[in-house]
Design a protein around this motif. Structure first.
Motif, PDB file in Angstrom:
ATOM      1  N   THR A 201       0.981  -1.493   0.069  1.00 28.31           N
ATOM      2  CA  THR A 201      -0.162  -0.102   0.016  1.00 28.31           C
ATOM      3  C   THR A 201       0.727   0.951   0.261  1.00 28.31           C
ATOM      4  O   THR A 201      -0.123   2.633  -0.252  1.00 28.31           O
ATOM      5  CB  THR A 201      -0.293   0.316   1.169  1.00 28.31           C
ATOM      6  OG1 THR A 201      -0.032   0.093   1.843  1.00 28.31           O
ATOM      7  CG2 THR A 201      -1.496  -0.619   1.723  1.00 28.31           C
ATOM      8  N   ASP A 205      -3.601   5.417   1.529  1.00 22.60           N
ATOM      9  CA  ASP A 205      -5.359   4.839   2.117  1.00 22.60           C
ATOM     10  C   ASP A 205      -5.232   5.419   0.228  1.00 22.60           C
ATOM     11  O   ASP A 205      -5.222   6.134  -0.679  1.00 22.60           O
ATOM     12  CB  ASP A 205      -6.065   6.343   2.284  1.00 22.60           C
ATOM     13  CG  ASP A 205      -6.094   6.301   4.253  1.00 22.60           C
ATOM     14  OD1 ASP A 205      -5.484   5.214   4.440  1.00 22.60           O
ATOM     15  OD2 ASP A 205      -6.248   7.324   4.321  1.00 22.60           O
ATOM     16  N   ILE A 206      -5.051   3.852   0.204  1.00 22.00           N
ATOM     17  CA  ILE A 206      -5.640   3.536  -1.635  1.00 22.00           C
ATOM     18  C   ILE A 206      -6.931   2.856  -1.355  1.00 22.00           C
ATOM     19  O   ILE A 206      -7.725   2.471  -1.641  1.00 22.00           O
ATOM     20  CB  ILE A 206      -4.873   2.532  -1.890  1.00 22.00           C
ATOM     21  CG1 ILE A 206      -3.170   2.296  -1.747  1.00 22.00           C
ATOM     22  CG2 ILE A 206      -4.776   2.145  -3.680  1.00 22.00           C
ATOM     23  CD1 ILE A 206      -2.648   3.495  -2.308  1.00 22.00           C
ATOM     24  N   LYS A 209      -9.290   0.029  -1.885  1.00 23.14           N
ATOM     25  CA  LYS A 209      -8.289  -0.675  -1.950  1.00 23.14           C
ATOM     26  C   LYS A 209      -7.868  -1.311  -0.207  1.00 23.14           C
ATOM     27  O   LYS A 209      -8.625  -2.081   0.865  1.00 23.14           O
ATOM     28  CB  LYS A 209      -6.843  -1.228  -3.032  1.00 23.14           C
ATOM     29  CG  LYS A 209      -7.058  -1.283  -3.756  1.00 23.14           C
ATOM     30  CD  LYS A 209      -5.881  -2.047  -4.504  1.00 23.14           C
ATOM     31  CE  LYS A 209      -6.120  -2.204  -5.951  1.00 23.14           C
ATOM     32  NZ  LYS A 209      -4.549  -2.008  -6.611  1.00 23.14           N
ATOM     33  N   SER A 278       4.984  -1.196  -5.152  1.00 26.47           N
ATOM     34  CA  SER A 278       3.578  -0.547  -4.583  1.00 26.47           C
ATOM     35  C   SER A 278       2.952   0.168  -5.095  1.00 26.47           C
ATOM     36  O   SER A 278       3.428   0.393  -6.323  1.00 26.47           O
ATOM     37  CB  SER A 278       4.481   0.435  -2.957  1.00 26.47           C
ATOM     38  OG  SER A 278       3.262   1.605  -2.863  1.00 26.47           O
ATOM     39  N   ALA A 279       1.042   0.123  -4.769  1.00 32.88           N
ATOM     40  CA  ALA A 279       0.481   0.873  -5.220  1.00 32.88           C
ATOM     41  C   ALA A 279       0.388   1.751  -5.458  1.00 32.88           C
ATOM     42  O   ALA A 279      -0.519   2.296  -6.925  1.00 32.88           O
ATOM     43  CB  ALA A 279      -0.952   0.479  -4.326  1.00 32.88           C
ATOM     44  N   THR A 280       1.212   3.187  -4.571  1.00 30.65           N
ATOM     45  CA  THR A 280       1.048   4.170  -5.291  1.00 30.65           C
ATOM     46  C   THR A 280       2.517   4.569  -5.921  1.00 30.65           C
ATOM     47  O   THR A 280       2.607   5.937  -6.942  1.00 30.65           O
ATOM     48  CB  THR A 280       1.594   5.006  -4.103  1.00 30.65           C
ATOM     49  OG1 THR A 280       3.902   3.779  -2.897  1.00 30.65           O
ATOM     50  CG2 THR A 280       0.658   5.415  -2.768  1.00 30.65           C
ATOM     51  N   ASP A 283       0.359   4.243  -9.401  1.00 29.30           N
ATOM     52  CA  ASP A 283      -1.011   5.408  -9.732  1.00 29.30           C
ATOM     53  C   ASP A 283       0.077   6.685  -9.961  1.00 29.30           C
ATOM     54  O   ASP A 283       0.384   7.123  -8.581  1.00 29.30           O
ATOM     55  CB  ASP A 283      -2.216   5.151  -8.694  1.00 29.30           C
ATOM     56  CG  ASP A 283      -3.525   6.422  -9.380  1.00 29.30           C
ATOM     57  OD1 ASP A 283      -3.178   7.380  -9.405  1.00 29.30           O
ATOM     58  OD2 ASP A 283      -4.185   5.939  -9.202  1.00 29.30           O
ATOM     59  N   LEU A 286      -0.962   9.052  -7.271  1.00 29.38           N
ATOM     60  CA  LEU A 286      -0.969   8.618  -6.131  1.00 29.38           C
ATOM     61  C   LEU A 286       0.739   8.571  -5.377  1.00 29.38           C
ATOM     62  O   LEU A 286       1.293   8.953  -4.888  1.00 29.38           O
ATOM     63  CB  LEU A 286      -1.229   7.029  -5.878  1.00 29.38           C
ATOM     64  CG  LEU A 286      -2.631   7.319  -5.361  1.00 29.38           C
ATOM     65  CD1 LEU A 286      -3.385   5.359  -5.186  1.00 29.38           C
ATOM     66  CD2 LEU A 286      -2.989   7.715  -3.761  1.00 29.38           C
TER      67      LEU A 286
END
Length: 364
Positions: A201, A205-206, A209, A278-280, A283, A286
């Motif tokens: 993550t 805050d995703i 998700k 990492s999701a950040t 995106d 993000l």
């Protein structure tokens, strides 16, 4: 059989030795035609290599607390998010976030570490949290005293146990606290790997998700205040991490100066592209908003927070200098250059005493 347990570790050693012995003994005694002999010898060589690699992996994993379970390693376990939604408002003051603690069963974390499973009402995350209380906590002379708190974040992949097990933060600090060289901090380490599969993550805050930021800076913080004699004012709270956890700590301290007065990043980074899982980092929006440098530059006013940023050239030092160059009072930046040792837990473990002396001075 547990991934981190002693029985499995011993099993991998036995298998590696047995595979080597069988290959040495049977090499010149394989019956049958030449193609069969070649195939069996290749099979024995592959078996030797696989068992040796497995043994080394288990040694490295146990030494660095990378994966707690087979599900974590294989990415087959479910996530720790009970409901994918926006963060909820914090509970009212009279709604105490009480939870049951027990002694952590993992003896590698040393004495005194407690464990609980917290259901976060704000974040909708349900995961484990480890807490260690300073030696003064049960001293009758301190029975009416509240204690400062440091949240500890691991890298990725990494276990919430790592600060206690690999970095031995509690073992190192206990004597320093008894001598008065380091303040009697409550140490808290929450799980930060919240998603299923092999996705991180980035402690943000995703949407849709996981509310990782709300989990760490909201639910975990509130739980500590409600269950222990912990200070609630931001000036008594700090957050620290190494590698990806250093990025998280730096980012969250700058983003939430109303919750943390100090942050520590050991070999962390600014741009989330440094963590491809990492999701950040995946995106574009993000990736920009999660960058501590962006947070610092876009803050309506310089945050009242102190940061200790340590890194080696090419591994966090340049990022730390960027933060220092863009900081304005009351933001305070201390940059420490790591000389050799690489990106590893041995380096960060040796830095623990100096880091906590710095925290003691900054939060006194």
């Amino acid at each position: 059989m547990s991934l981190t347990g002693t029985p499995f570790y011993i099993t991998t050693i036995v298998l590696a030795i047995a595979a080597l012995i069988v290959a040495m003994v049977a090499w010149n005694h394989i019956p049958g035609p030449k193609p069969i002999k070649i195939f069996v010898r290749l099979f024995m060589l592959v078996t030797c290599q696989v068992t040796a690699i497995l043994m080394v992996f288990v040694m490295v994993n146990n030494a660095n607390s990378l994966y707690d379970t087979w599900d974590d390693f294989l990415g087959t376990g479910g996530g720790h998010v009970t409901e994918a939604r926006d963060p909820a408002p914090p509970p009212a003051p009279e709604q105490k976030l009480l939870t049951q603690f027990k002694s952590a069963p993992d003896g590698k974390m040393g004495d005194g570490v407690q464990e609980t499973t917290l259901k976060g009402p704000q974040s909708a995350v349900e995961a484990e949290v480890y807490v260690w209380l300073p030696p003064q906590y049960k001293d009758p002379a301190y029975k009416d005293k509240k204690f400062p708190v440091v949240e500890l974040l691991p890298g990725y992949p990494g276990s919430a146990k790592a600060w206690f097990g690999t970095l031995k933060v509690n073992e190192q600090l206990k004597s320093l606290m008894n001598k008065g060289e380091v303040a009697p901090f409550i140490l808290v380490s929450p799980r930060t790997k919240l998603l299923g599969g092999n996705e991180d993550t980035g402690c943000a805050d995703i949407p849709g998700k996981a509310n990782a930021d709300t989990w760490i800076s909201g639910d975990v913080r509130r739980m500590v205040i409600d269950n222990f004699r912990a200070e609630s004012d931001a000036k008594h709270w700090a957050i620290a991490g190494y590698s990806a956890g250093g990025h998280c700590a730096m980012r969250m301290a700058l983003l939430h100066p109303d919750r943390y007065r100090a942050g520590v990043s050991l070999s962390g980074y600014n741009d989330p592209k440094g963590e491809p899982d990492s999701a950040t980092s995946k995106d574009p929006a993000l990736r920009v908003s999660a960058n501590p440098l962006t947070i610092l530059k876009n803050a309506p006013q310089p945050p009242h927070v102190s940061l200790y940023l340590a890194g080696e050239k090419g591994d966090g030092f340049g990022d730390a200098q960027e933060i220092r160059q863009n900081a304005k009072p009351p933001t305070s930046i201390t940059v420490a250059q790591i000389s050799g040792g690489g990106h590893g837990t041995d380096v960060w473990r040796n830095m623990v005493p100096d880091v906590f002396r710095w925290l003691t001075n900054e939060m006194r």
